[in-house]
Design an enzyme around this catalytic site. Structure first.
Site, short mmCIF file in Angstrom:
data_model
loop_
_atom_site.label_atom_id
_atom_site.label_comp_id
_atom_site.label_asym_id
_atom_site.label_seq_id
_atom_site.Cartn_x
_atom_site.Cartn_y
_atom_site.Cartn_z
CG ASP A 117 -0.23 -0.09 2.43
OD1 ASP A 117 0.97 -0.51 2.65
OD2 ASP A 117 -0.79 -0.06 3.89
CG HIS B 29 18.47 3.96 -20.75
ND1 HIS B 29 17.12 3.43 -21.50
CD2 HIS B 29 18.78 4.97 -21.48
CE1 HIS B 29 16.84 4.28 -22.17
NE2 HIS B 29 17.85 5.43 -22.21
CG ASP C 77 22.20 11.08 -18.58
OD1 ASP C 77 21.49 12.02 -18.21
OD2 ASP C 77 21.92 10.59 -19.71
CG ASP D 70 18.83 14.87 -20.24
OD1 ASP D 70 19.68 14.13 -19.54
OD2 ASP D 70 18.10 14.28 -21.20
CG HIS E 6 22.53 7.73 -27.86
ND1 HIS E 6 22.66 8.90 -27.88
CD2 HIS E 6 23.66 6.98 -27.22
CE1 HIS E 6 23.86 9.19 -27.40
NE2 HIS E 6 24.42 8.25 -26.85
CG HIS F 194 15.72 13.92 -25.57
ND1 HIS F 194 15.42 14.77 -24.63
CD2 HIS F 194 16.97 13.26 -25.04
CE1 HIS F 194 16.01 14.57 -23.59
NE2 HIS F 194 17.11 13.81 -23.77
CG HIS G 95 13.34 10.85 -23.16
ND1 HIS G 95 13.55 9.69 -22.93
CD2 HIS G 95 14.67 11.47 -23.14
CE1 HIS G 95 14.60 9.26 -22.66
NE2 HIS G 95 15.46 10.50 -22.70
CD GLU H 226 20.88 12.79 -24.96
OE1 GLU H 226 21.52 11.66 -24.18
OE2 GLU H 226 19.88 13.19 -24.80
CE1 TYR I 298 27.76 6.08 -24.04
CE2 TYR I 298 27.33 6.15 -26.52
CZ TYR I 298 26.89 6.57 -25.04
OH TYR I 298 26.44 7.85 -24.85
NE ARG J 82 24.36 10.03 -22.40
CZ ARG J 82 24.32 8.64 -21.71
NH1 ARG J 82 24.95 7.83 -22.54
NH2 ARG J 82 23.69 8.45 -20.68
CD GLU K 106 21.46 14.73 -22.00
OE1 GLU K 106 21.88 13.72 -21.18
OE2 GLU K 106 20.43 14.67 -22.57
N1 GLY Z 1 18.95 11.14 -19.50
C1 GLY Z 1 18.33 10.35 -20.49
C2 GLY Z 1 18.70 10.98 -21.72
O1 GLY Z 1 19.73 11.58 -21.76
O2 GLY Z 1 18.11 10.98 -22.82
MN MN Z 2 18.90 13.37 -22.90
MN MN Z 3 20.64 12.66 -20.16
#
Ligand code: GLY
Ligand code: MN
Ligand code: MN
Length: 442
Positions: free
Chosen positions: A44, A233, A250, A261, A343, A347, A354, A379, A383, A403, A405
């Site tokens: 709960d 991820h 990240d 982000d 990727h 975005h 996102h 970003e 890798y 990465r 970003e």
């Molecule tokens: N944090 C997820 C992305 O960079 O899209």
């Molecule tokens: Mn992102």
């Molecule tokens: Mn990110």
């Protein structure tokens, strides 16, 4: 606001949005937009509540169970909200409610109703309408009522998503704030890094900075040391980061529903190795080119094309790809470089990390053209997971994941980097690492 806080934007901001949205709808339309349901974590106990971004966008109401409604009366639109009524017993356990009276004065709508009257009021409105704009799947009681009527149900998101793509001045201020808090959190992470730090410890440094600024994560923070940085991820954040390894962080935060982000990657011991430096400089060069491509009037794909060309060329120059530049890039940006950059380049960013209206969530129609007021991420990354069995990973780069970003606002005068206070040059990063450690953990 559905509890006790005030709205992040002015009544005027919300009223402008409501009018713009409603103007797009046909005659005799009934709008019924429910918020997110409460989600259960175990038995709960619930997850911290997060209202739906559409509810936040239309009227800023952040408490559970609400339904935004709009209907036409004598040729004019009337906006309403159904809210949980005051209830002392429930409030003792779950927190204060402003109730129907509070909603009438504190929510930018014309009238408020109790959820206890939902069925009666909505049935009456359905009887007078020719079509319903609603989001299904969030509120079973509402869906039962609308789906049992013989009225066609249409999706309001096609209109709202287009609107959400362009941020107002008020929204940009909130997003700048979210970006600045997350930038400082990353700096704190760099300052408190050392060889052997736990991924979870870095997560805690960053997220406690968010909390100290009355904010919180806008998505599950990714803190990946060494090979873990090559998992896009990665979320377990439960491994120590060793001397000589990079850590990819990240982590973004949310201010009044608006997300930042950011990703930065740094060596926990304070010094990039030659191999790490080669890849880092390449990703940074691509990221800077991606940001430069964020010009009003350019197609959405410009930034991906810009980053991809630099990464493909760099991979050939470093001897990681043993082929021509053309083969590395591929005719449709689908060449061998995608083995190491899997990727998209970015975005949209907004109430959802996102965000709607482009990039990752994909437009069905023609490609979106960048316009002033859009906020997006850039970003790129590379890798080289040592665990990969599908391709050969060069020994020199094995276990490196990088990465970088940033959050970028499109303006008529060029891109503005909202996260510019977060360092990304190698010399800046190296000079920060470990500088915030006390003697006990230095
Ligand atoms: N944090 C997820 C992305 O960079 O899209
Ligand atoms: Mn992102
Ligand atoms: Mn990110």
């Amino acid at each position: 606001m559905g509890t006790t806080n005030s709205l992040p934007l002015s009544f005027e901001d919300y009223n402008i949005r409501q009018k713009k949205f409603l103007k797009e709808l046909p005659e005799k339309t009934l709008v019924l937009i429910p918020t997110n349901p409460v989600s259960y974590r175990s038995n709960d106990t619930t997850y911290p509540y997060r209202a739906s971004s559409y509810m936040l966008y239309l009227c800023g109401w952040d408490a559970p169970e609400a339904i935004f409604m709009a209907y036409q009366e004598s040729g004019s639109w009337v906006t309403s909200i159904f809210v949980r009524p005051r209830d002392t017993k429930a409030e003792i356990w779950e927190g204060r409610r402003v109730g129907v009276e509070g909603a009438s004065s504190q929510c930018p709508i014309d009238e408020a109703y109790s959820l206890n009257d939902m069925e009666t009021v909505i049935t009456e409105k359905i009887n007078a309408c020719s079509n319903i704009y609603s989001i299904l799947g969030l509120n079973d009681s509402l869906d039962n009522i609308t789906q049992n009527s013989n009225v066609e149900i249409l999706d309001p998101r096609l209109i709202l998503d287009d609107m959400r793509v362009i941020k107002s001045e008020g929204e940009i201020k909130l997003m700048q704030n979210a970006a600045s808090i997350a930038s400082k959190a990353h700096i704190e992470g760099m300052r408190k890094s050392f060889s052997g730090i736990g991924e979870w410890e870095l997560q805690s440094i960053i997220e406690s900075y968010f909390t100290s600024k009355k904010s919180g994560p806008s998505y599950g923070s990714i803190v990946g040391g060494g090979d873990n940085a090559t998992i896009l991820h990665y979320h377990s954040n439960d491994v120590q980061v060793n001397d000589g390894e990079l850590v990819l962080v990240d982590a973004g935060c949310e201010v009044s529903g608006y997300a930042s982000d950011i990703t930065r990657t740094w060596p926990v011991n304070g010094k990039f190795t030659e191999a790490q430096r080669e890849i880092y400089e390449l990703v940074l060069k691509a990221e800077i080119a991606g940001i430069e491509a964020c010009q009003a009037g350019s197609p959405w794909s410009s930034m991906h094309h810009a980053t991809s060309k630099i990464l493909a060329k760099g991979l050939v120059d470093l001897g990681i790809l043993n082929c021509s530049f053309e083969e590395a890039l591929g005719e449709n940006f689908d060449g061998k470089y995608r083995n190491f950059f899997m990727h998209g380049t970015g975005h949209m960013l907004g109430l959802d990390v996102h965000d709607v209206g482009g990039g990752r969530q994909g437009d069905k129609g023609p490609e979106r053209i960048l316009q002033p007021g859009m906020v997006l991420t850039v970003e790129p990354g590379l890798y080289f997971g040592s665990w990969r069995t599908d391709i050969t990973i060069p020994e020199r780069y094995s276990g490196i994941g990088i990465r970088i970003e940033d959050d970028v606002l499109i303006t008529a005068d060029g891109p503005v980097v909202l996260t510019s206070s977060c360092p990304k040059e190698i010399s800046e990063i190296e000079s920060l690492i470990g500088k915030g450690l006390s003697e006990t953990n230095a």
